[in-house]
Design a protein around this motif. Structure first.
Motif, PDB file in Angstrom:
ATOM      1  N   LEU A  99     -58.417 -70.572   6.910  1.00 49.94           N
ATOM      2  CA  LEU A  99     -57.833 -69.847   7.939  1.00 49.94           C
ATOM      3  C   LEU A  99     -57.788 -70.444   9.073  1.00 49.94           C
ATOM      4  N   ALA A 100     -59.071 -71.217   9.966  1.00 50.03           N
ATOM      5  CA  ALA A 100     -58.926 -71.812  11.172  1.00 50.03           C
ATOM      6  C   ALA A 100     -58.051 -72.914  11.022  1.00 50.03           C
ATOM      7  N   THR A 101     -58.039 -73.545  10.002  1.00 54.58           N
ATOM      8  CA  THR A 101     -57.122 -74.784   9.894  1.00 54.58           C
ATOM      9  C   THR A 101     -55.744 -74.310   9.797  1.00 54.58           C
ATOM     10  N   ALA A 102     -55.305 -73.309   9.144  1.00 56.30           N
ATOM     11  CA  ALA A 102     -54.055 -72.892   9.215  1.00 56.30           C
ATOM     12  C   ALA A 102     -53.576 -72.486  10.572  1.00 56.30           C
ATOM     13  N   VAL A 103     -54.463 -71.804  11.198  1.00 54.53           N
ATOM     14  CA  VAL A 103     -54.052 -71.347  12.729  1.00 54.53           C
ATOM     15  C   VAL A 103     -53.924 -72.558  13.501  1.00 54.53           C
ATOM     16  N   LEU A 104     -54.796 -73.400  13.395  1.00 57.32           N
ATOM     17  CA  LEU A 104     -54.541 -74.928  14.328  1.00 57.32           C
ATOM     18  C   LEU A 104     -53.384 -75.580  13.894  1.00 57.32           C
ATOM     19  N   THR A 105     -52.844 -75.674  12.565  1.00 60.90           N
ATOM     20  CA  THR A 105     -51.721 -76.312  12.098  1.00 60.90           C
ATOM     21  C   THR A 105     -50.465 -75.314  12.654  1.00 60.90           C
ATOM     22  N   ALA A 106     -50.389 -74.054  12.767  1.00 60.41           N
ATOM     23  CA  ALA A 106     -49.486 -73.389  13.179  1.00 60.41           C
ATOM     24  C   ALA A 106     -49.378 -73.649  14.791  1.00 60.41           C
ATOM     25  N   ALA A 107     -50.442 -73.571  15.524  1.00 58.40           N
ATOM     26  CA  ALA A 107     -50.438 -73.994  16.909  1.00 58.40           C
ATOM     27  C   ALA A 107     -49.830 -75.240  17.152  1.00 58.40           C
ATOM     28  N   ARG A 108     -50.052 -76.223  16.341  1.00 56.22           N
ATOM     29  CA  ARG A 108     -49.745 -77.447  16.886  1.00 56.22           C
ATOM     30  C   ARG A 108     -48.015 -77.744  16.328  1.00 56.22           C
ATOM     31  N   LEU A 109     -47.643 -76.820  15.434  1.00 50.90           N
ATOM     32  CA  LEU A 109     -46.259 -76.708  14.957  1.00 50.90           C
ATOM     33  C   LEU A 109     -45.500 -76.212  16.121  1.00 50.90           C
ATOM     34  N   ARG A 110     -46.019 -75.178  16.877  1.00 47.65           N
ATOM     35  CA  ARG A 110     -45.347 -74.287  18.031  1.00 47.65           C
ATOM     36  C   ARG A 110     -45.870 -74.770  19.259  1.00 47.65           C
ATOM     37  N   GLY A 111     -46.576 -75.959  19.319  1.00 50.03           N
ATOM     38  CA  GLY A 111     -46.677 -76.503  20.692  1.00 50.03           C
ATOM     39  C   GLY A 111     -47.561 -75.476  21.555  1.00 50.03           C
ATOM     40  N   MET A 112     -48.539 -74.540  20.732  1.00 43.85           N
ATOM     41  CA  MET A 112     -49.168 -73.550  21.477  1.00 43.85           C
ATOM     42  C   MET A 112     -50.720 -73.953  21.643  1.00 43.85           C
ATOM     43  N   MET A 113     -51.430 -73.711  23.036  1.00 40.64           N
ATOM     44  CA  MET A 113     -52.651 -73.796  23.265  1.00 40.64           C
ATOM     45  C   MET A 113     -53.455 -72.586  22.969  1.00 40.64           C
TER      46      MET A 113
ATOM     47  N   SER B  14     -59.536 -80.359  16.525  1.00 38.16           N
ATOM     48  CA  SER B  14     -58.937 -78.948  17.202  1.00 38.16           C
ATOM     49  C   SER B  14     -58.629 -78.978  18.728  1.00 38.16           C
ATOM     50  N   SER B  15     -59.126 -80.070  19.264  1.00 41.80           N
ATOM     51  CA  SER B  15     -59.037 -80.096  20.754  1.00 41.80           C
ATOM     52  C   SER B  15     -57.674 -80.202  21.172  1.00 41.80           C
ATOM     53  N   ASP B  16     -56.593 -80.708  20.275  1.00 44.68           N
ATOM     54  CA  ASP B  16     -55.386 -80.669  20.928  1.00 44.68           C
ATOM     55  C   ASP B  16     -54.618 -79.394  21.106  1.00 44.68           C
ATOM     56  N   VAL B  17     -55.109 -78.365  20.359  1.00 45.13           N
ATOM     57  CA  VAL B  17     -54.411 -77.180  20.554  1.00 45.13           C
ATOM     58  C   VAL B  17     -55.721 -76.115  20.898  1.00 45.13           C
ATOM     59  N   PHE B  18     -56.784 -76.356  21.017  1.00 45.97           N
ATOM     60  CA  PHE B  18     -57.733 -75.325  21.619  1.00 45.97           C
ATOM     61  C   PHE B  18     -58.374 -75.558  22.959  1.00 45.97           C
ATOM     62  N   ASP B  19     -58.116 -74.615  23.871  1.00 50.38           N
ATOM     63  CA  ASP B  19     -58.537 -74.882  25.178  1.00 50.38           C
ATOM     64  C   ASP B  19     -59.991 -74.631  25.512  1.00 50.38           C
TER      65      ASP B  19
ATOM     66  N   LEU C 121     -54.030 -64.257  14.829  1.00 52.22           N
ATOM     67  CA  LEU C 121     -53.584 -65.446  15.504  1.00 52.22           C
ATOM     68  C   LEU C 121     -52.424 -65.918  14.568  1.00 52.22           C
ATOM     69  N   TYR C 122     -52.913 -66.277  13.215  1.00 53.01           N
ATOM     70  CA  TYR C 122     -51.713 -66.801  12.378  1.00 53.01           C
ATOM     71  C   TYR C 122     -50.561 -66.369  12.343  1.00 53.01           C
ATOM     72  N   LEU C 123     -50.553 -65.013  12.055  1.00 53.70           N
ATOM     73  CA  LEU C 123     -49.379 -63.991  12.160  1.00 53.70           C
ATOM     74  C   LEU C 123     -48.618 -64.419  13.567  1.00 53.70           C
ATOM     75  N   VAL C 124     -49.398 -64.174  14.400  1.00 52.51           N
ATOM     76  CA  VAL C 124     -48.444 -64.096  15.541  1.00 52.51           C
ATOM     77  C   VAL C 124     -48.200 -65.284  15.989  1.00 52.51           C
ATOM     78  N   ILE C 125     -48.738 -66.599  15.688  1.00 56.59           N
ATOM     79  CA  ILE C 125     -48.191 -67.691  16.012  1.00 56.59           C
ATOM     80  C   ILE C 125     -46.777 -68.176  15.311  1.00 56.59           C
ATOM     81  N   SER C 126     -46.997 -67.698  14.011  1.00 51.48           N
ATOM     82  CA  SER C 126     -46.135 -67.976  12.886  1.00 51.48           C
ATOM     83  C   SER C 126     -44.730 -66.961  12.956  1.00 51.48           C
ATOM     84  N   ASP C 127     -44.744 -65.948  13.555  1.00 53.23           N
ATOM     85  CA  ASP C 127     -43.618 -65.106  13.777  1.00 53.23           C
ATOM     86  C   ASP C 127     -42.649 -65.763  14.434  1.00 53.23           C
TER      87      ASP C 127
END
Length: 164
Positions: free
Chosen positions: A9-23, A45-50, A158-164
């Motif tokens: 799940l953590a990997t999926a969240v990070l991947t989705a955040a990268r795709l959307r350019g979200m921190m 993970s540091s590229d998308v986790f502040d 997080l994943y659902l909100v980022i992917s929406d």
């Protein structure tokens, strides 16, 4: 340290955040930083986790996340209002685009008829949107299990909100 399901799940969240350019940013009470720990367990993970805020006490919630004393007094730390304020405060005090916040009664003990052991609120905030909160009642299933389920549901949210 973390289950395969949580790491996936953590990997999926990070991947989705990268795709959307979200921190990402976290604000945690009952999980004590474990959501941030799961996200940062993944290399790169540091590229998308502040950052992650661990605000176990009410004082920390107020000082670090600007949670209002009125909300803490009127609704209590384990409430929709406080979960939303934690999520909003995490964004306001970081470089995040999206935040997840958790507050709950992990047990053992500490619960009441109104707020039983296993009650958890998960708040999510995105820049430019009103924060939302979701209630979970996991039951008195043991501290570790309540915390594991909270991590899982927070990452799913997080994943659902980022992917929406």
């Amino acid at each position: 340290m973390f289950s395969k399901d949580i790491l996936d799940l953590a990997t999926a969240v990070l991947t989705a955040a990268r795709l959307r350019g979200m921190m990402l940013v976290t604000a945690e009470s009952c999980t004590g930083g474990l959501i941030a720990g799961a996200l940062t367990e993944i290399a790169g993970s540091s590229d998308v986790f502040d950052r992650g805020f661990v605000t176990y006490s009410n004082e920390a919630k107020s000082q670090m996340l600007d949670v209002s004393a009125e909300s803490l007094t009127r609704f209590g730390a384990v409430s929709a209002a406080v979960a939303k304020e934690m999520a909003y405060g995490a964004l306001a005090n970081s470089r995040g685009d999206i935040s997840v916040a958790v507050t709950g009664v992990a047990g053992p003990g500490g619960g009441s008829a109104e707020k039983p052991v296993g009650l958890v609120w998960i708040g999510v905030a995105c820049l430019g949107q009103a924060p939302v909160a979701y209630e979970y009642r996991f039951g008195d299933i043991g501290r570790d299990r309540v915390r594991q389920l909270t991590i899982t549901e927070a990452l799913k949210t997080l994943y659902l909100v980022i992917s929406d």
